[in-house]
Design a protein around this motif. Structure first.
Motif, PDB file in Angstrom:
ATOM      1  N   GLN A 198     -35.192  -4.469  -4.268  1.00  0.00           N
ATOM      2  CA  GLN A 198     -34.212  -4.507  -5.349  1.00  0.00           C
ATOM      3  C   GLN A 198     -34.899  -4.395  -6.700  1.00  0.00           C
ATOM      4  O   GLN A 198     -34.472  -3.633  -7.575  1.00  0.00           O
ATOM      5  CB  GLN A 198     -33.394  -5.803  -5.292  1.00  0.00           C
ATOM      6  CG  GLN A 198     -32.366  -5.916  -6.422  1.00  0.00           C
ATOM      7  CD  GLN A 198     -31.620  -7.241  -6.409  1.00  0.00           C
ATOM      8  OE1 GLN A 198     -31.767  -8.044  -5.488  1.00  0.00           O
ATOM      9  NE2 GLN A 198     -30.819  -7.476  -7.426  1.00  0.00           N
ATOM     10  N   ARG A 253     -20.586   2.724 -11.860  1.00  0.00           N
ATOM     11  CA  ARG A 253     -21.360   3.084 -10.675  1.00  0.00           C
ATOM     12  C   ARG A 253     -22.734   2.452 -10.751  1.00  0.00           C
ATOM     13  O   ARG A 253     -23.130   1.924 -11.801  1.00  0.00           O
ATOM     14  CB  ARG A 253     -21.495   4.604 -10.561  1.00  0.00           C
ATOM     15  CG  ARG A 253     -22.228   5.252 -11.730  1.00  0.00           C
ATOM     16  CD  ARG A 253     -22.478   6.728 -11.521  1.00  0.00           C
ATOM     17  NE  ARG A 253     -23.053   7.365 -12.692  1.00  0.00           N
ATOM     18  CZ  ARG A 253     -24.355   7.333 -13.011  1.00  0.00           C
ATOM     19  NH1 ARG A 253     -25.221   6.675 -12.239  1.00  0.00           N
ATOM     20  NH2 ARG A 253     -24.796   7.952 -14.084  1.00  0.00           N
ATOM     21  N   LYS A 254     -23.469   2.488  -9.650  1.00  0.00           N
ATOM     22  CA  LYS A 254     -24.820   1.957  -9.630  1.00  0.00           C
ATOM     23  C   LYS A 254     -25.781   2.912 -10.307  1.00  0.00           C
ATOM     24  O   LYS A 254     -25.768   4.114 -10.049  1.00  0.00           O
ATOM     25  CB  LYS A 254     -25.277   1.726  -8.188  1.00  0.00           C
ATOM     26  CG  LYS A 254     -26.625   1.035  -8.076  1.00  0.00           C
ATOM     27  CD  LYS A 254     -26.989   0.759  -6.621  1.00  0.00           C
ATOM     28  CE  LYS A 254     -28.341   0.077  -6.510  1.00  0.00           C
ATOM     29  NZ  LYS A 254     -28.684  -0.224  -5.097  1.00  0.00           N
ATOM     30  N   LYS A 256     -29.112   4.952 -11.298  1.00  0.00           N
ATOM     31  CA  LYS A 256     -30.228   5.545 -10.564  1.00  0.00           C
ATOM     32  C   LYS A 256     -31.399   5.693 -11.533  1.00  0.00           C
ATOM     33  O   LYS A 256     -31.495   6.663 -12.282  1.00  0.00           O
ATOM     34  CB  LYS A 256     -29.821   6.916  -9.998  1.00  0.00           C
ATOM     35  CG  LYS A 256     -28.675   6.842  -8.993  1.00  0.00           C
ATOM     36  CD  LYS A 256     -28.289   8.221  -8.498  1.00  0.00           C
ATOM     37  CE  LYS A 256     -27.149   8.140  -7.474  1.00  0.00           C
ATOM     38  NZ  LYS A 256     -26.739   9.490  -7.002  1.00  0.00           N
TER      39      LYS A 256
END
Length: 260
Positions: A198, A253-254, A256
């Motif tokens: 993570q 959103r996640k 990147k």
């Protein structure tokens, strides 16, 4: 000679494994040399974002190999054994701005515990125990325990642990803040690697500058600490990772991150 340090890379996480299981991973000169080399390689390798240090077998590290220690050496020889050999580990770690996690997979005693305390984050198997055992063999904490332990548990508790050499279990280590997480044996490495991965997937420039700011602030007054972080902040604002983070937040959103 068999390697005393094993290394592997998984999802931008370098695992450094102490590999003298028959000695409960007690270190000798060969292990120190290989350990320092592994840390230096991990620091230079752009593919490595996070470092995890653990032990092979059922122990993390039993400290120095007492059976292999020479007795009746001159004081300068004893000093240099630490200063020019073992102390290279904390000095190498001091130079690393990548996150370092100690995965305490079994007993950590004396210098073995100190080696874990030098890391940024610690995880621990629930059935493990740790001890600053120097006093039981008539020694002072020669590998950094007197420096690292009070920063983590406070001076009074550090004195107690250093003066008694008592073992403490994972529950007490967690309550004292010596470890961040305690896991069962079955889930230990998976959970530790989940945490490492993570962090490894995050914005690396921001993570490393945050580590520098925290470490440097230990010896700084408020004004220079704020001056430093404002400089870091100004640089981070221009990174691609910051822009991606803001865009991802707006788009729900996640993010990147690319480390740029």
């Amino acid at each position: 000679m068999e390697p005393t340090i094993l290394t592997s890379i998984q999802n931008h996480v370098q695992i450094i494994t102490l590999n003298r299981p028959e000695k409960k991973n007690a270190f000798d000169s060969q292990m120190i040399d290989e350990w320092v080399a592994a840390l230096e390689d991990a620091e230079k390798n752009d593919d490595v974002h996070v470092i995890v240090v653990t032990g092979s077998g059922n122990a993390f590290c039993a400290g120095g190999d007492v059976g292999g220690m020479k007795q009746d050496q001159k004081p300068l020889d004893n000093k240099n054994k630490l200063w020019k050999n073992i102390h290279r580990i904390p000095l190498a770690l001091k130079k690393i701005d990548k996150p370092v996690i100690a995965a305490i997979n079994g007993p950590a005693v004396g210098a073995g515990l100190d080696m874990a305390l030098m890391c940024d984050i610690r995880t621990m198997i629930d059935e493990s125990k740790v001890s600053e055992g120097y006093v039981k063999v008539g020694l002072v904490p020669g590998d950094g325990g007197a420096f690292f332990l009070p920063q983590i548990v406070g001076e009074a508790k550090a004195f107690e642990l250093l003066w008694t050499g008592n073992f403490i279990n994972s529950k007490e280590a967690l309550s004292l803040g010596m470890v961040n997480h305690v896991y069962t044996k079955e889930e230990f490495m998976k959970k530790t690697m989940d945490l490492a991965e993570q962090i490894a997937s995050g914005p690396q420039i921001a993570i490393r500058m945050t580590k520098r700011a925290v470490r440097y602030s230990r010896t700084m007054e408020l004004e220079p600490a704020l001056d430093l972080i404002s400089s870091h902040y100004a640089i981070i604002k221009e990174t691609e990772d910051h822009k991606e983070g803001v865009t991802a937040f707006k788009e729900k959103r996640k993010a990147k991150f690319t480390g740029k």
